[in-house]
Design an enzyme around this catalytic site. Structure first.
Site, PDB file in Angstrom:
ATOM      1  N   ALA A   1       0.831  -1.220   0.020  1.00  0.00           N
ATOM      2  CA  ALA A   1       0.049   0.046   0.138  1.00  0.00           C
ATOM      3  C   ALA A   1       0.993   1.136  -0.021  1.00  0.00           C
ATOM      4  O   ALA A   1       1.957   1.022   0.269  1.00  0.00           O
ATOM      5  CB  ALA A   1      -0.952   0.101   1.284  1.00  0.00           C
TER       6      ALA A   1
ATOM      7  N   HIS B   1      -1.249   1.404   9.411  1.00  0.00           N
ATOM      8  CA  HIS B   1       0.281   1.676   8.843  1.00  0.00           C
ATOM      9  C   HIS B   1       0.015   3.071   7.959  1.00  0.00           C
ATOM     10  O   HIS B   1       0.709   4.005   8.260  1.00  0.00           O
ATOM     11  CB  HIS B   1       1.274   0.537   8.308  1.00  0.00           C
ATOM     12  CG  HIS B   1       2.482   1.027   7.869  1.00  0.00           C
ATOM     13  ND1 HIS B   1       3.173   0.854   8.573  1.00  0.00           N
ATOM     14  CD2 HIS B   1       2.939   1.750   6.705  1.00  0.00           C
ATOM     15  CE1 HIS B   1       4.488   1.042   7.731  1.00  0.00           C
ATOM     16  NE2 HIS B   1       4.364   1.614   6.673  1.00  0.00           N
ATOM     17  N   GLU B   2      -0.822   2.761   6.768  1.00  0.00           N
ATOM     18  CA  GLU B   2      -0.961   3.839   5.874  1.00  0.00           C
ATOM     19  C   GLU B   2      -1.594   5.065   6.286  1.00  0.00           C
ATOM     20  O   GLU B   2      -1.314   6.520   6.040  1.00  0.00           O
ATOM     21  CB  GLU B   2      -1.194   3.460   4.786  1.00  0.00           C
ATOM     22  CG  GLU B   2      -0.821   2.140   3.996  1.00  0.00           C
ATOM     23  CD  GLU B   2       0.619   2.377   3.756  1.00  0.00           C
ATOM     24  OE1 GLU B   2       1.060   3.223   3.576  1.00  0.00           O
ATOM     25  OE2 GLU B   2       1.419   1.315   3.830  1.00  0.00           O
TER      26      GLU B   2
END
Length: 888
Positions: free
Chosen positions: A289, A324-325
């Site tokens: 991602a 995370h993103e």
């Protein structure tokens, strides 16, 4: 950007599946870029406007840049704008056509006599022809971008470096029937219809960002929508965009996003800063991602899930990658990295943040074990091989090759050590200071360290060595007892790595406890920081020698070396109150036995005694009613092939596999009744997503894994029954994984059924490829050759390539076949894939690059394949650097 979250091969070794980008067409000797040579760019670009006329075959891009001289730069009469495969259609400066420009290699140089100018130029690109999946490319009729690290230069000319921050305004226009949805960074500020069935949308991102965070998506998509109210009352519109047939599988991703937004406010005080947050799922994607500001682009693998098609591990992976993103919005976007040498500043820190989030969502103990297993199976071998590098490298030839487990996972461990030494509250003070000081800036690892020193009150002068020294430190531990005192001696060494022959001692925080042999209790945990080559610590009040529990919670990413009785390891595996230390004792007990077997140092009597000790502990683990099944499943897993190999100076993959399978079979025969009972008990737990149901699914498959080695006929019957009764992908995939490694008729029957059941679902068919390519079947090489000719195999799709070939690189009987056929297969793949997708091809070099740690016969074959690749005249820079460093 996420690269490290991947499924496991059948023996539990995670794969490094995702890749990072890099430019094409390397010169014969790619230039070496050094961190010490960093200089600020001579020009600022405070604003950029991009106008896109969209098409799959042809897209026209008109860029308008406002530039100003950088007071911190050097006086310059021209500006260098990076390009890759572009030709300017026209160039204007301050509204007038300019002839004062030229091309130098791929870059556009424009003469600029004054202090501030407006530059405008047009470029034309062909997205459908972009198989590298970098820049603007086409994926199943959709247009999509990927710009990290240096992909923006494939869209338009620009100073494509992370320290040039600009506000972006983007206008897109295209045929509405082909591209009904038009998305970019920031907030949509206008939209409308055009002539002849076209329409347009304009987006503005008010937050300055580097070019690697630019994103554009145009396609026929639908959205799952929701809203989130931030802690200051801002209303944020949330949308996850997918193809219509995938909409029903986006619920978990949306729940994960909302959890992430709440958690980041509560734990780190970080609030979202735009009115919109969009995620798009793409089937053709080099990575996991990408955190583009306000418009995250995801591999479909990390968005789509339902119980019928996704495993429990897939659900966890989606939750972690979404987090995370999203967390990158602050640790990467609002505060970005000054140059690519500082990559761990954003990635290591954000990996730690997503690990802490997942611990809170899933449970700390099991999550910590999973993270350490990944580190040991991927990063430790990286640290001990020819590609070893510090978390902040000093030089590179191709930045895509430094999107590594060292930068991400070891980088996270380094920051976790700071948190361990400071404590959670002081660590939060340090991160608050870091975000406050550097908001809107391109920062460095040194900036983060200073914020930790000032905010958390740490002295990190010596700790900085973790950023500059490669290699996994080794800590020798010995405990002596005399009278009423226990004396602990600690010694550290940092091994030699390429380019770093001499190392200095580093601060190593070790959590430890001394357990009473009679009660199993201790008087409290202590934190000792080993910062010298040798330290001695004395503990009073022990009438009898205690049992040492060390590196509890894996407080430091080091290899512990100690001489310890198997009885003490058995004691710790049964009694330690630290879940990771209990797991570690079990791993150490098994690894010690297997290493001795491989090295030929055990006679039959000693071997039987060691097996009996392991079986004693395993019986307790399998039958302990008080033990949570999720933790039970972790404790049952044998150490992976790669981790065992790391304990040997020279590894024989065939001998390791034989020893590991022999132990597995012996334990299965010794504990057959208990394993069958465990499977039956777990099969009676109702399906669902609660902790009990997930744990039950984990131990069911672990029981089958053991039984397949000891009683394959029984395991085949049980696995086939589990497959037939499965109402989740976790149970179905677990059963099929076991069957794929067996030779009975159920293997073929269930593989055919699985394919027919899920034909057309790309993510599930990826599993079908991986289960066969990563199996322990003796004919796995022939299976992989056949699968490469399957109509559903597509070498241009990174997910499909990884599902087949990366799974194969983890097989001891396939990849490490004694005749070298497995090595030839991967070398052939690299050569075929490199001109199509260089960044994905380069990811297959490291498995061959570990030849120095392999026995001489196989090592010569591995090196020979690397030399064959290196002799190819037209290698990309990505692959060229990986191969030449591996040959070293």
């Amino acid at each position: 950007m996420d690269i490290a979250r991947t499924p496991s091969t059948p023996d539990g070794n995670p794969e490094m599946a995702d890749a990072a980008p890099g430019p094409l067409d390397r010169p014969s000797e790619p230039p070496l870029i050094r961190r010490e040579d960093y200089r600020p760019f001579d020009w600022l670009v405070p604003e950029i406007r991009l106008d896109f006329t969209l098409g799959l075959e042809r897209t026209l891009v008109v860029a308008t840049l406002k530039v100003e001289r950088n007071p911190n730069g050097e006086p310059a009469s021209e500006i260098r704008l990076n390009g890759d495969g572009l030709t300017p259609l026209d160039v204007t400066v301050d509204g007038h056509a300019s002839n004062s420009w030229r091309m130098e290699g791929s870059d556009l140089l424009v003469d600029l006599p004054g202090d501030a100018h407006e530059i405008r130029f047009a470029t034309e690109i062909a997205p459908v022809a972009n198989s590298q999946l970098m820049g603007l490319y086409a994926s199943n009729g959709m247009l999509c971008t990927q710009c990290e690290a240096e992909g923006f230069r494939r869209i338009t000319f620009f100073p494509d470096r992370p320290d040039v921050l600009s506000t972006y305004t983007v206008r897109m226009e295209g045929p509405k029937d082909a591209f009904p949805v038009l998305l970019s960074n920031g907030n949509r500020i206008a939209a409308g219809g055009g002539e002849d069935g076209t329409h347009w949308a304009e987006w503005h991102d008010p937050w300055p960002k580097p070019s690697y965070l630019f994103a554009l998506v145009a396609g026929d998509l639908v959205a799952r929508k929701d809203r989130f109210t931030t802690m200051s009352g801002r209303e944020v519109d949330l949308a996850i965009w997918v193809r219509a047939e995938d909409l029903d599988r986006t619920g978990h991703a949306m729940e994960s996003l909302i959890k992430s937004m709440k958690w980041d406010e509560q734990v780190f005080g970080r609030e979202y800063d735009l009115d919109q947050f969009n995620i798009v799922a793409v089937g053709d994607f080099n990575m996991g991602a990408m955190e583009n500001k306000g418009l995250n682009v995801f591999n479909t693998k990390y968005v789509l899930a339902d119980p019928e098609t996704a495993t429990d591990g897939d659900y966890d992976g989606i939750e972690g990658v979404i987090a995370h993103e999203y967390f990158h919005n602050w640790s990467g976007n609002r505060v970005t990295c000054r140059d690519w040498f500082q990559l761990s500043l954003k990635e290591g820190f954000t990996v730690l943040r997503d690990q802490l989030f997942s611990q809170d969502m899933q449970g700390e103990a099991v999550k910590r074990i999973e993270d350490v297993r990944l580190l040991r199976s991927v990063q430790f071998p990286e640290d001990s091989g020819p590609l070893a590098h510090p978390i902040r490298p000093d030089s590179f030839r191709e930045i895509g090759n430094f999107y590594t487990s060292t930068v991400y996972n070891k980088g996270a461990e380094v920051i976790r050590m700071m948190r361990t030494m400071a404590g959670p509250e002081r660590f939060r003070e340090g991160t608050d200071l870091y975000f406050g000081r550097h908001d809107g800036e391109a920062a460095t690892c040194e900036d983060f360290i200073r914020a930790m020193e000032d905010g958390a009150g740490l002295d990190l002068a010596q700790f900085r060595l973790w950023y500059s020294q490669a290699g996994t430190p080794k800590v020798e531990v010995s405990l002596a007892h005399e009278g009423e005192a226990a004396t602990l001696t600690l010694r550290q060494t940092v091994p030699v790595t390429p380019g770093q022959p001499d190392k200095q001692p580093m601060p190593i925080p070790l959590r430890l406890a001394l357990l009473d042999r009679e009660t199993g209790r201790h008087n409290g945990e202590q934190l000792i920081v080993l910062d010298k080559p040798e330290q001695v610590h004395r503990f009073e009040g022990f009438a009898a020698k205690p049992v040492l529990s060390v590196n509890r919670g894996f407080s430091a990413p080091v290899a512990i070396e100690r001489v310890i009785d198997s009885d003490d390891l058995v004691f710790l595996a049964k009694n330690d109150d630290d879940a990771f230390a209990r797991y570690e004792a079990m791993q150490e007990l098994i690894v010690g036995h297997l290493v001795a077997v491989v090295e030929g140092g055990l006679d039959e009597r000693v071997q039987d005694a060691a097996r009996s000790s392991i079986a004693e502990v395993m019986r307790v683990i399998v039958t302990d009613a008080a033990l949570d099944d999720s933790m039970r499943g972790e404790l049952m897993m044998l150490p992976g092939q790669t981790y065992i190999a790391e304990q040997l100076t020279v590894a024989d993959p065939g001998a390791i596999h034989a020893a590991r399978e022999a132990l597995k079979g012996w334990l299965a025969k010794s504990l057959e009744m208990e394993l069958v009972a465990l499977h039956e008990r777990a099969s009676g737990i109702s399906s669902g997503m609660d902790r009990a149901a997930r744990g039950a699914r984990k131990v069911k498959t672990q029981a089958l894994v053991f039984l397949a080695a000891g009683n394959p006929e029984l395991a085949e019957r049980m696995a086939a029954a589990q497959y037939d009764a499965a109402d989740t992908m976790t149970d179905r995939q677990g059963a099929l994984m076991v069957l794929a490694g067996l030779a009975g008729p159920q293997r073929t029957h269930k593989l055919i059924d699985f394919y027919n059941r899920f034909q057309g679902d790309a993510l599930v068919i990826d599993k079908w490829f991986s289960l066969q390519a990563g199996s322990l079947h003796p004919h796995v090489i022939e299976h992989v050759h056949a699968l490469a000719q399957h109509p559903d195999f597509n070498i241009k799709n990174p997910n499909r390539v990884r599902s087949l070939y990366m799974a194969f690189t983890g097989t001891p009987l396939g990849f490490h076949a004694a005749d070298g056929e497995g090595y030839r297969m991967i070398a052939d793949l690299i050569l075929a894939l490199d001109p199509i997708n260089a960044s994905t091809a380069a990811r297959f070099v490291p498995p061959l690059g570990r030849w120095r740690r392999i026995e001489p016969g196989r090592a010569a074959l591995m090196r020979g394949e690397l030399e064959r690749i290196a002799a190819h005249a037209d290698l990309s820079r990505d692959t060229f650097e990986q191969v030449t460093r591996s040959l070293g």
